[in-house]
Design an enzyme around this catalytic site. Structure first.
Site, PDB file in Angstrom:
ATOM      1  N   GLY A  79      24.007 174.427 -43.495  1.00 52.19           N
ATOM      2  CA  GLY A  79      24.375 175.712 -44.104  1.00 52.19           C
ATOM      3  C   GLY A  79      25.949 175.774 -44.095  1.00 52.19           C
ATOM      4  O   GLY A  79      26.680 175.070 -42.885  1.00 52.19           O
ATOM      5  N   PHE A  86      33.798 180.787 -42.442  1.00 50.72           N
ATOM      6  CA  PHE A  86      34.413 180.474 -41.258  1.00 50.72           C
ATOM      7  C   PHE A  86      33.553 179.094 -40.414  1.00 50.72           C
ATOM      8  O   PHE A  86      34.278 178.911 -39.639  1.00 50.72           O
ATOM      9  CB  PHE A  86      34.896 181.455 -40.239  1.00 50.72           C
ATOM     10  CG  PHE A  86      35.474 182.677 -40.945  1.00 50.72           C
ATOM     11  CD1 PHE A  86      36.751 182.577 -41.564  1.00 50.72           C
ATOM     12  CD2 PHE A  86      35.110 183.929 -40.996  1.00 50.72           C
ATOM     13  CE1 PHE A  86      37.447 183.517 -42.183  1.00 50.72           C
ATOM     14  CE2 PHE A  86      35.674 185.050 -41.407  1.00 50.72           C
ATOM     15  CZ  PHE A  86      36.678 184.868 -41.887  1.00 50.72           C
ATOM     16  N   VAL A 110      26.807 175.011 -40.404  1.00 52.61           N
ATOM     17  CA  VAL A 110      25.885 174.806 -39.395  1.00 52.61           C
ATOM     18  C   VAL A 110      25.071 173.631 -39.557  1.00 52.61           C
ATOM     19  O   VAL A 110      24.700 173.036 -40.612  1.00 52.61           O
ATOM     20  CB  VAL A 110      24.872 176.168 -39.734  1.00 52.61           C
ATOM     21  CG1 VAL A 110      23.662 176.073 -38.783  1.00 52.61           C
ATOM     22  CG2 VAL A 110      25.707 177.557 -39.533  1.00 52.61           C
ATOM     23  N   ASP A 169      28.469 192.342 -42.457  1.00 54.84           N
ATOM     24  CA  ASP A 169      28.117 191.220 -43.375  1.00 54.84           C
ATOM     25  C   ASP A 169      26.837 190.934 -43.675  1.00 54.84           C
ATOM     26  O   ASP A 169      26.163 189.806 -43.678  1.00 54.84           O
ATOM     27  CB  ASP A 169      28.919 189.845 -43.091  1.00 54.84           C
ATOM     28  CG  ASP A 169      28.996 189.214 -44.104  1.00 54.84           C
ATOM     29  OD1 ASP A 169      28.774 189.332 -45.607  1.00 54.84           O
ATOM     30  OD2 ASP A 169      29.266 187.836 -43.973  1.00 54.84           O
TER      31      ASP A 169
END
Length: 1012
Positions: free
Chosen positions: A709, A713, A716, A839
């Site tokens: 992912g 910022f 992953v 978010d």
């Protein structure tokens, strides 16, 4: 000269006539074109782009849905836009289409009133406006003298039944509206009327006697109203009738014994849910074309006519909930005759007064029989052997009778069975192991019998089983651990048996379990701590057993619990304070154990009427209403002493050690101290902080093949920690990106004190330098193998990695929504202070092996530490502008407003709508002010089935549950779910509900859907 003059005059006259004809033709064509364009202007939404061809470059007679007559002038004679998803109002301009014969606009989302101008269409023959959301009264259509079909069903129309209707009508369909008043007698003047359907309105009074004058009426559906009186006498004169529905009315009295003689052509007769009494008319057998006969829920008495088998075409026979009798062999003669009904699929004679043995002739019934309901009679003898000859049975109901003997092993050969109800009989012997062959079985009710021996472990093979109910029998042995591994199991009812042994730890695998009843058995040992993993539980009843040890604190993590009964056991130790956190708990019975220590003071412990703790002599303290002795001073001093040690010694030592570690890191990195203070979460001793090198090894040097992912910022990576052999997700922050460092700080602060089963579990953190001497910051999370919700929603069905969308059927989508709501409720309303996620979106909702949803990514989180502040308002949490994600950002934040809990609520509402509609909020269709919320609102409540995910539509269509259909249950659930979404996406923050209210409502919806 005169001849020439006359000729010139005639020429001029003819020329003028031609010009006039051309002018009329052009004028008529232009009128039709402009009228259609006005109709298009009133359409607010055209999701299928049905009106795309309606433009200047295409001749209007070639527009989609438009049909013109062949000869000139080319006038519009038909407009057909059936099931195009159109949203808007029906423009009055259609009244200018003076040549229009057919207007078909059903199965759309039209609102507003039916334009009165349609009453000017003298050529109109068929008017179909059904399945919309039209309001107001039915306009005067008397001038539509050629109208033959009027279909307006499933709208929101009000007012009375129109008195003055065209006299050429053949079909009137006004069902499922809100019409009031009487059904007018003047309808009998329409001599051509063939079908009259007006069920489920609010009509009152009687069926007019004048209806006897109808010469060709074949269908009369007037049920679901408030029609009273006796059986309408006028009907007996309508020998042309084929179908009658007067169900769900207030009719009473006896039915004429000549019913079948008067109506010999009947095919369907629905009289259920009235107050009729007396015998079933024997003459019904003369209506030899009957395929559906439903006279259930009345007060009919006497025997079932033995001649009923002469209805050879019968496929549906429902006689349940009456006072019918069968006491002798002669009374049971109807069962022999039913063998002649070779197309019979549904037979219910439940809830009557049938007695004695079921005759063997039951086995001669149609091999097509799907549902057989014999319950709640006075039947006796052994198991009806004739059932063996009914290979296609789906549901078998024998409950509440006096059957004896064993349940035969051959029952397992009827492998189409989905439901078995043998409750409240006197069956003995073993539970047949052959039940394991019933792979479609969803419900197994064997309660209140005399079954003995053990529960067959092979029942664990029933992978579709939802309810296992074997309470009040003579079972012994332990509960097979295999039962808890059934993925669909929702209810386990085993109370009042002689079960022993220990409760297996595998109970934690029953993720869908809502109720478990083990009362009055001999189960011993400790209550498994894994019980806390049964996250859907609402009721735990373990009373009157031999359980010992402590009450697992993990029970306090099951947020939806309503009932806990651990009374009359040998439990010891303190009452876990976590039980006080169960906000939905209504009953807590811990009486007659050996519990000790101080009573918690919050939650249900404040409610003396809902709490039972008597018979525990070592308990003390608690709220004053409990009138318990105060706890000893020594215990209090000891407790204070421990707190003092923690405050004065441990915390300072930990702080000093943390400072030393921080100074060491700064020294090694040779960099200036940052202005921001970094507070890493308290990850615990199980997962110590890891180094950059350890994370590099775990992720194969942050290989792109391990990348799972990427965000604004951070990136992953999938990793495997060597020292613990744990598969993890390593979130590495891109510190060269502006804002990444703040994101790391925000996420650490968010994770420092929060712990909830629906938040992504954080394992540890790393704040160090990489191999090049640069700052390196990463967070390590538990790996979520099912990926994120966005991927699951929008992956193709052939995508093996996500195992297709069957993973998110309606029940699972409901669970996911509830999981996310619980996480947000915790963030907004826990005593750790308020955390606003900022978010929230599907890609930040991750799913574990059991499809439990976990909210993650707190890189934009904002904080408000005062928990006493009202959490449902729009008070500012932070003055920093939210950046969020387009489509999920609340309107007030999109224009630079302040962040609040209400902005999270908005994002949650969008996600909820997206889960069920399965359209991204940034879909191309959402433009020009139309959002996913407005789209849902436009179609709410009546048209929701047309906008939800087609997979859900298909799932509901396939439902075949009785007596209340699973489709109706599913539609009601969908409507309730989308309503919550609309409540969360109100334009202004003050209008939105809080997450506390949303979560409570969603749990209620889930409860109603997943239970009977």
């Amino acid at each position: 000269m005169k001849i020439i003059a006359i000729g010139q005059f005639l020429f001029v006259l003819m020329a003028c006539s031609v010009v006039q004809m051309i002018s009329n033709s052009l004028y008529g064509n232009e009128t039709d074109r402009l009228s259609l364009l006005e109709f298009k202007k009133a359409i607010r939404l055209d999701p299928q782009q049905a009106l795309m061809s309606w433009n200047e470059s295409t001749y209007f007679c070639s527009w989609e849905g438009v049909l013109c007559r062949m000869r000139s002038p080319h006038r519009v004679i038909s407009l057909n836009l059936t099931n195009r998803g159109l949203v808007g109002q029906i423009s009055p301009s259609l009244g200018n289409l003076t040549f229009l014969r057919h207007l078909h606009l059903p199965i759309n989302s039209f609102t507003g009133e039916i334009p009165p101008s349609l009453g000017h269409l003298h050529h109109l023959q068929t008017l179909y406006l059904s399945n919309n959301s039209l309001q107001g009264m039915i306009p005067n259509l008397a001038n539509c003298s050629n109208l033959t079909v009027l279909e307006l069903y499933r709208n929101n129309l009000v007012g009375q039944f129109p008195e003055d209707l065209p006299h050429r009508l053949q079909r009137i369909q006004l069902s499922y509206n809100n019409l009031t008043g009487h059904i007018p007698a003047s309808l009998s003047n329409i001599s051509t009327l063939n079908q009259l359907l007006c069920v489920s309105n609010n009509f009152i009074g009687n069926i007019p006697d004048e209806f006897a004058m109808f010469p060709v009426l074949q269908t009369l559906y007037v049920g679901g109203n408030k029609i009273g009186g006796g059986f309408p006498e006028a009907i007996f004169n309508l020998s042309t009738l084929l179908r009658i529905n007067i169900a769900f009315s207030d009719l009473s009295g006896k039915i004429s014994p000549n019913l079948g003689n008067s109506l010999p052509n009947l095919e369907l007769l629905q009289l259920d849910y009235n107050f009729f009494q007396g015998n079933i008319p024997y003459s019904l057998v003369n209506a030899s074309n009957l395929y559906e006969l439903d006279i259930s829920s009345n007060n009919f008495t006497g025997a079932i006519p033995n001649s009923i088998g002469k209805l050879f075409k019968l496929s549906w026979l429902n006689l349940e909930f009456n006072e019918l009798e069968a006491r002798s062999k002669q009374d049971w003669g109807f069962m022999i005759s039913l063998a002649n009904c070779t197309e019979l699929e549904i037979l219910s004679i439940a809830y009557n007064h049938l007695e004695g043995r079921v005759p063997n002739s039951l086995g001669n019934l149609s091999v097509h029989l799907l549902h057989l309901f014999l319950g709640n009679n006075k039947l006796s003898g052994g198991f009806p052997s004739g059932i063996k000859n009914l290979p296609n049975l789906v549901y078998l109901g024998l409950e509440a009778n006096q059957f004896t003997g064993v349940v035969p092993n051959w029952l397992g050969s009827l492998n189409g069975l989905q439901g078995i109800d043998f409750d409240k009989n006197k069956f003995t012997g073993f539970i047949p192991a052959s039940f394991a062959n019933l792979s479609q079985l969803g419900f197994l009710y064997l309660g209140s019998n005399k079954f003995s021996d053990q529960i067959p472990p092979s029942l664990g093979k029933l992978q579709m089983l939802q309810v296992l109910s074997i309470f009040d029998n003579n079972l012994h042995g332990s509960i097979p651990e295999e039962i808890f591994s059934i993925p669909s199991i929702m209810r386990i009812e085993l109370s009042f048996n002689n079960l022993d042994g220990q409760l297996h730890a595998d109970i934690g695998k029953a993720k869908q379990l809502t109720k478990i009843q083990l009362s009055s058995n001999k189960i011993f040992g400790e209550i498994p701590n894994t019980l806390g993993d049964c996250e859907s539980l609402e009721s735990i009843e373990f009373d009157s057993n031999l359980f010992s040890g402590n009450i697992p604190a993990s029970v306090g993590l099951i947020s939806g619990l309503k009932v806990i009964n651990f009374s009359h056991n040998n439990l010891t130790g303190p009452i876990p304070s976590s039980l006080g956190n169960l906000s939905y708990l209504e009953q807590l019975d811990l009486s007659f154990n050996h519990l000790s220590g101080e009573i918690p003071e919050k939650g249900i412990f404040k409610n003396g009427t809902a709490l039972r703790i008597e018979g525990n002599n070592e308990l003390c303290g608690g709220p004053p209403d409990l009138h318990l002795r105060t706890c000893s001073i020594m215990a209090s001093v000891s407790s204070k002493h421990k707190k003092s040690i923690i405050l004065k010694v441990i915390i300072p030592v930990v702080s000093i050690l943390s400072l030393i570690i921080a100074i060491t890191i700064v020294f090694l990195s040779r960099r200036k101290l940052k202005k921001q203070s970094l507070l890493l979460p308290s990850f615990g001793i199980e997962f110590p902080k890891v180094s950059f090198n350890e994370l590099a090894r775990a992720t194969e040097s942050f290989s792109t093949s391990n990348l799972i992912g990427r965000g604004r910022f951070s990136s992953v990576y999938l990793g495997k920690l060597i020292q613990d052999n744990n598969v993890v997700a390593v979130k590495v922050f891109s510190l060269e990106t502006r804002g990444a460092h703040k994101s790391f700080i925000a996420e650490c602060n968010a994770l420092r004190n929060v712990r909830h089963r629906n938040l992504v579990p954080s394992l540890t953190a790393c704040s160090s330098i990489d191999s090049n001497g640069n700052d390196f910051k990463a967070l390590v999370y538990k790996f979520m193998p099912q990926g994120d919700l966005h991927k699951l929603l929008y992956s193709t069905i052939d995508d093996d990695e996500t195992s297709n969308l069957n993973l998110i059927r309606l029940a699972k989508r409901i669970s996911i929504v509830v999981d996310v709501s619980d996480a947000l409720e915790y963030l907004h309303h826990s005593n750790q202070g308020t955390i606003v996620h900022c978010d929230l979106k599907p890609s930040n909702i991750l799913l574990d092996d059991n499809m439990v949803a976990h909210v993650g990514d707190f890189g934009l989180a904002r904080f408000k530490i005062d928990p006493s502040t009202s959490l449902g308002d729009s008070n500012s949490i932070s003055s920093l502008a939210i950046k969020g994600t387009i489509g999920y950002v609340a309107p007030e934040c999109a224009v630079g407003g302040q962040v609040s809990t209400a902005s999270d609520v908005y994002s949650f509402g969008v996600i909820l709508l997206e889960i069920f509609i399965r359209r991204r909020p940034t879909d191309d269709m959402f433009q020009d002010g139309l959002t996913i919320a407005k789209y849902a609102e436009i179609n709410f409540p009546d048209r929701i089935l047309e906008i939800v995910d087609p997979q859900l539509q298909e799932e509901l269509v396939l439902c075949q549950e009785t007596p209340i259909t699973a489709k109706e249950k599913g539609v009601h659930c969908l409507r309730s779910m989308l309503n919550i979404g609309l409540c969360c996406t109100k334009p202004t923050p003050s209008e939105r509900i809080s997450m506390q209210e949303a979560a409570a409502k969603l749990h209620g919806i889930k409860d109603a859907y997943l239970t009977e």
